[in-house]
Motif scaffolding. Structure first.
Motif, short mmCIF file in Angstrom:
data_model
loop_
_atom_site.label_atom_id
_atom_site.label_comp_id
_atom_site.label_asym_id
_atom_site.label_seq_id
_atom_site.Cartn_x
_atom_site.Cartn_y
_atom_site.Cartn_z
N LEU A 35 0.83 -1.21 0.00
CA LEU A 35 0.00 0.00 0.00
C LEU A 35 0.86 1.26 0.00
O LEU A 35 0.47 2.29 -0.55
CB LEU A 35 -0.96 -0.01 1.19
CG LEU A 35 -2.05 -1.08 1.11
CD1 LEU A 35 -2.83 -1.14 2.42
CD2 LEU A 35 -2.98 -0.82 -0.06
N LEU A 38 1.52 2.34 -3.42
CA LEU A 38 0.36 3.02 -4.00
C LEU A 38 0.39 4.50 -3.64
O LEU A 38 0.15 5.36 -4.48
CB LEU A 38 -0.93 2.35 -3.53
CG LEU A 38 -2.21 2.82 -4.21
CD1 LEU A 38 -2.15 2.65 -5.72
CD2 LEU A 38 -3.40 2.06 -3.64
N ASP A 39 0.72 4.81 -2.38
CA ASP A 39 0.84 6.22 -1.97
C ASP A 39 1.95 6.92 -2.75
O ASP A 39 1.77 8.06 -3.22
CB ASP A 39 1.14 6.31 -0.47
CG ASP A 39 -0.03 5.84 0.39
OD1 ASP A 39 -1.18 5.87 -0.08
OD2 ASP A 39 0.23 5.43 1.54
N VAL A 42 0.91 7.72 -6.34
CA VAL A 42 0.08 8.92 -6.44
C VAL A 42 0.96 10.16 -6.49
O VAL A 42 0.75 11.06 -7.30
CB VAL A 42 -0.94 9.00 -5.28
CG1 VAL A 42 -1.62 10.35 -5.23
CG2 VAL A 42 -1.97 7.88 -5.41
N LYS A 96 -8.08 -1.32 -2.52
CA LYS A 96 -7.71 0.05 -2.16
C LYS A 96 -7.75 0.96 -3.40
O LYS A 96 -8.20 2.11 -3.32
CB LYS A 96 -6.33 0.08 -1.52
CG LYS A 96 -5.85 1.45 -1.12
CD LYS A 96 -6.68 2.06 -0.02
CE LYS A 96 -6.06 3.38 0.42
NZ LYS A 96 -6.86 4.06 1.42
N ILE A 97 -7.29 0.46 -4.54
CA ILE A 97 -7.34 1.24 -5.79
C ILE A 97 -8.80 1.57 -6.12
O ILE A 97 -9.12 2.71 -6.45
CB ILE A 97 -6.67 0.46 -6.94
CG1 ILE A 97 -5.16 0.40 -6.71
CG2 ILE A 97 -6.99 1.09 -8.30
CD1 ILE A 97 -4.43 -0.58 -7.63
N GLU A 99 -11.37 1.75 -4.11
CA GLU A 99 -11.90 2.69 -3.11
C GLU A 99 -11.31 4.09 -3.29
O GLU A 99 -12.04 5.08 -3.35
CB GLU A 99 -11.56 2.17 -1.72
CG GLU A 99 -11.95 3.10 -0.60
CD GLU A 99 -11.40 2.61 0.74
OE1 GLU A 99 -10.97 3.48 1.53
OE2 GLU A 99 -11.37 1.39 0.98
N GLN A 100 -10.00 4.18 -3.38
CA GLN A 100 -9.32 5.47 -3.44
C GLN A 100 -9.64 6.25 -4.71
O GLN A 100 -9.82 7.46 -4.69
CB GLN A 100 -7.81 5.26 -3.32
CG GLN A 100 -7.00 6.53 -3.33
CD GLN A 100 -5.54 6.26 -2.98
OE1 GLN A 100 -5.19 5.25 -2.39
NE2 GLN A 100 -4.69 7.20 -3.34
N PHE A 101 -9.70 5.54 -5.85
CA PHE A 101 -9.88 6.21 -7.13
C PHE A 101 -11.30 6.11 -7.67
O PHE A 101 -11.57 6.60 -8.77
CB PHE A 101 -8.90 5.65 -8.16
CG PHE A 101 -7.46 5.91 -7.82
CD1 PHE A 101 -6.96 7.20 -7.75
CD2 PHE A 101 -6.60 4.86 -7.57
CE1 PHE A 101 -5.64 7.44 -7.45
CE2 PHE A 101 -5.26 5.08 -7.27
CZ PHE A 101 -4.78 6.38 -7.21
N GLN A 102 -12.19 5.43 -6.93
CA GLN A 102 -13.58 5.26 -7.36
C GLN A 102 -13.67 4.61 -8.74
O GLN A 102 -14.42 5.06 -9.61
CB GLN A 102 -14.31 6.61 -7.33
CG GLN A 102 -14.39 7.23 -5.95
CD GLN A 102 -15.20 6.37 -4.99
OE1 GLN A 102 -16.38 6.14 -5.22
NE2 GLN A 102 -14.57 5.87 -3.94
#
Length: 136
Positions: A35, A38-39, A42, A96-97, A99-102
């Motif tokens: 994760l 992923l941060d 971004v 998570k992708i 959720e975070q990016f819809q």
């Protein structure tokens, strides 16, 4: 079958599968397996496009799409970063992708991140129809 097992990671280890992808086709894959990555992805998207290829090593469609994608992919490491996400090994990152990016989870799926947001995404055979040069 041996070639497919080498290329598409018959083992449960994602890094082995993507390392073989790199060796066989020189596609500049970066394993996405934390994760924290992923941060960082971004943040890096603010200076360079980030592509996330979500791949299921057990799916025939995913194998066909990634094979064609590797043949067509033409960007250098300086133009974009290309992440490989083994969905079976790292489903939490895929969640998570989403959720975070819809962006609803699909497999296979390509997600393009620029300036911290998703600017394009496609799944299945639509991946190979994307005009990725628009984002570089």
């Amino acid at each position: 079958m041996g070639l497919f097992n080498k290329l598409f990671g018959a083992s449960s280890s994602s890094s082995a599968g993507s390392d073989n992808l790199n060796q066989e086709n020189e596609t500049p894959w970066i394993d996405l397996n934390t994760l924290e990555q992923l941060d960082a992805l971004v943040e890096k998207s603010k200076t360079k496009p980030q592509f996330i290829f979500k791949h299921s090593t057990r799916c025939g469609v995913s194998r066909m799409v990634i094979s064609q994608f590797k043949k067509d992919y033409q960007f250098s490491k300086n133009e974009a970063d290309l992440y490989y996400l083994d969905l079976l090994a790292y489903r939490a990152i895929s969640n998570k992708i989403a959720e975070q990016f819809q962006v609803m989870h699909q497999s296979p799926q390509l997600v393009v991140v620029k300036n911290g947001v998703v600017v394009a995404h496609e799944s299945h055979s639509g991946i190979n129809n994307m005009e990725l040069e628009k984002f570089v």
